[in-house]
Enzyme design. Structure first.
Site, PDB file in Angstrom:
ATOM      1  N   LYS A 196       0.833  -1.199   0.000  1.00  0.00           N
ATOM      2  CA  LYS A 196       0.000   0.000   0.000  1.00  0.00           C
ATOM      3  C   LYS A 196       0.877   1.262   0.000  1.00  0.00           C
ATOM      4  O   LYS A 196       2.085   1.170   0.098  1.00  0.00           O
ATOM      5  CB  LYS A 196      -0.960  -0.041   1.197  1.00  0.00           C
ATOM      6  CG  LYS A 196      -1.892  -1.273   1.144  1.00  0.00           C
ATOM      7  CD  LYS A 196      -2.880  -1.220  -0.008  1.00  0.00           C
ATOM      8  CE  LYS A 196      -3.381  -2.553  -0.526  1.00  0.00           C
ATOM      9  NZ  LYS A 196      -4.258  -3.312   0.334  1.00  0.00           N
TER      10      LYS A 196
HETATM   11  C1  LIG Z   1      -5.149  -4.563   0.473  1.00  0.00           C
HETATM   12  C2  LIG Z   1      -6.617  -4.533   0.504  1.00  0.00           C
HETATM   13  C3  LIG Z   1      -7.351  -5.109   1.551  1.00  0.00           C
HETATM   14  C4  LIG Z   1      -6.760  -5.979   2.604  1.00  0.00           C
HETATM   15  O1  LIG Z   1      -5.691  -5.443   3.273  1.00  0.00           O
HETATM   16  P1  LIG Z   1      -4.622  -6.430   3.979  1.00  0.00           P
HETATM   17  O2  LIG Z   1      -3.843  -5.500   4.851  1.00  0.00           O
HETATM   18  O3  LIG Z   1      -3.817  -7.045   2.879  1.00  0.00           O
HETATM   19  O4  LIG Z   1      -5.368  -7.439   4.757  1.00  0.00           O
HETATM   20  C5  LIG Z   1      -8.733  -4.928   1.573  1.00  0.00           C
HETATM   21  N1  LIG Z   1      -9.358  -4.242   0.611  1.00  0.00           N
HETATM   22  C6  LIG Z   1      -8.687  -3.695  -0.419  1.00  0.00           C
HETATM   23  C7  LIG Z   1      -9.448  -2.928  -1.458  1.00  0.00           C
HETATM   24  C8  LIG Z   1      -7.296  -3.849  -0.528  1.00  0.00           C
HETATM   25  O5  LIG Z   1      -6.655  -3.337  -1.572  1.00  0.00           O
END
Ligand SMILES: *Cc1c(COP(=O)(O)O)cnc(C)c1O
Length: 417
Positions: A196
């Site tokens: 992210k």
């Molecule tokens: C990355 C992501 C998640 C989940 O996040 P994690 O930290 O990997 O569990 C949920 N929703 C969206 C849209 C994402 O891109």
């Protein structure tokens, strides 16, 4: 006319993409402080508290709590609103599994609404059409860093008495009509996974302005122990099932240092994305993502659509041509809408049972199959994704824009001749 690299011409990109270290700020300092506390438990240490305070203040939200992942943040939000067997949750079919994992673990049924062709986010009309007496919440995904159309979604939710949870895992600092997404619905959820805009390795953040929802989230992420009660008997008064989604002080330390950089990281992504959009608007058949008036897209990735009738090539052909020019690109975002994953097609969330899809608490049939969200499916077929980050250089940006223009110019000239 420049010869395309895929036909043996010189590739546009001849220099490596910009790189840098993501953890070169206060990360090490805060990690050392965390270790020196002699505890890495969030309730005893300071780092998770400092992280949640800094994030709440950056967002102007009343309450923030931390979880072990973005998936955990969303599950926690769903637990906090009391989601349970027989309930339905309306969400987007173009997203990460993390959006729906918590829904399924609460034994509730995900219902997929179709998407707006220009923002790739929930179409409010389709959301409303999917509301039933079982609908408990709408989980709005702000895909790729861009806001969904929150005003009509909030209006529909309020009229039907359902909660709105914003999945902002891809959309730090993103704004809708001047407001930060994650502060518009009842609860906003963020991810600190390593891919992210900012990373704590893993981790999640939950924002809300409701004291009650905050307390519920706090308990739900910690086995439903009520640490806020500060009294042993009250703390262990566990009424229903909840997981352990606690964040450690190590994640808190790194997350705190990462949040300090968040506005700059997102400003750079925004500038790069807007520059590419400006160029794409000039190219026939290229459609950049639509950003609502007063919006701010923070481009976790850059996704745009093409219309083959106008460009002369398909999304996959463009990906191949871009790669030959030295610009990595991918078709779409995920291979198919998530309702086309086996778990949904076969109703196999849990082994040896078809719960929660066919169960006494949800007797109505649930159908997941190709074709249920035609606009979402078309978006995945006709879009191309390009990546950049805060370390990308002006030269990288110029090369991305040059490659797109070069390919388009070549096909437009070919059309005329
Ligand atoms: C990355 C992501 C998640 C989940 O996040 P994690 O930290 O990997 O569990 C949920 N929703 C969206 C849209 C994402 O891109």
């Amino acid at each position: 006319m420049e010869e395309l690299a895929i036909h043996g011409g010189t590739p546009v990109k001849t220099t490596p993409f910009g790189k840098g270290s993501r953890f070169a700020g206060n990360e090490l300092k805060y990690l050392k402080e965390a270790l020196e506390q002699n505890t890495l438990f969030y309730w005893f240490g300071k780092k998770v508290k400092e992280l949640t305070e800094s994030f709440a203040s950056l967002y102007g939200a009343k309450y923030c709590m931390a979880t072990s992942s973005g998936t955990a943040a969303i599950h926690t939000a769903l637990g906090a609103i009391g989601l349970t067997a027989g309930d339905e949750v309306i969400t987007s079919p173009v997203t990460d599994m993390g959006t729906v994992i918590g829904v399924l673990f609460q034994n509730a049924v995900p219902v997929f609404a179709d998407l707006d062709p220009d923002t790739y986010n929930l179409d409010p009309k389709s959301v409303e059409a999917h509301i039933t007496p079982r609908t408990k919440a709408i989980v709005v995904v702000h895909l790729a860093g861009n806001a969904a159309d929150m005003d009509p979604i909030m209006e529909i939710a309020r009229r039907h008495g359902v909660y709105v949870i914003e999945d902002c895992a891809q959309s730090y600092m993103c704004r809708y009509k001047g407001r930060l997404v994650g502060t518009i619905g009842d609860i906003g959820c963020f991810s600190l996974n390593d891919f992210k805009q900012i990373s704590a390795g893993d981790g999640g953040l939950v924002l809300t302005n409701s004291r009650e929802l905050y307390e519920n989230c706090f308990k739900f992420a910690d086995k439903n122990y009520n640490r806020l009660a500060n009294d042993m008997a009250a703390m262990r008064k566990v009424e229903y099932l909840a997981p352990n989604y606690r964040m450690t002080e190590l994640q808190g330390a790194v997350g705190l240092a990462q949040v300090e950089k968040l506005p700059d990281v997102c400003a750079k992504r925004n500038r790069f994305g807007e520059r590419i959009s400006e160029e794409l608007r000039k190219l026939p058949g290229f459609y950049p993502p639509k950003v609502y008036e007063g919006g701010y897209h923070t481009y976790w990735f850059y996704l745009f659509r093409i219309r083959e009738e106008e460009t002369g090539f398909t999304a996959q052909e463009l990906v191949d041509m871009l790669k030959a020019e030295g610009i990595p690109a991918l078709k779409g975002y995920i291979p198919a809408c998530i309702y086309e994953y086996e778990l949904f097609l076969e109703h196999t969330a849990y082994q040896n049972t078809h719960c929660p899809f066919d169960c006494p608490h949800h007797p109505e049939p649930v159908v997941y199959e190709h074709g249920i969200c035609p606009s979402a499916e078309e978006i995945l077929e006709t879009s191309v994704r390009i990546n950049f980050d805060e370390f990308s250089t002006e030269e990288d940006l110029a090369d991305i824009v040059h490659a797109l223009r070069k390919i388009s110019d070549y096909y437009q000239a070919k059309k005329k001749s």
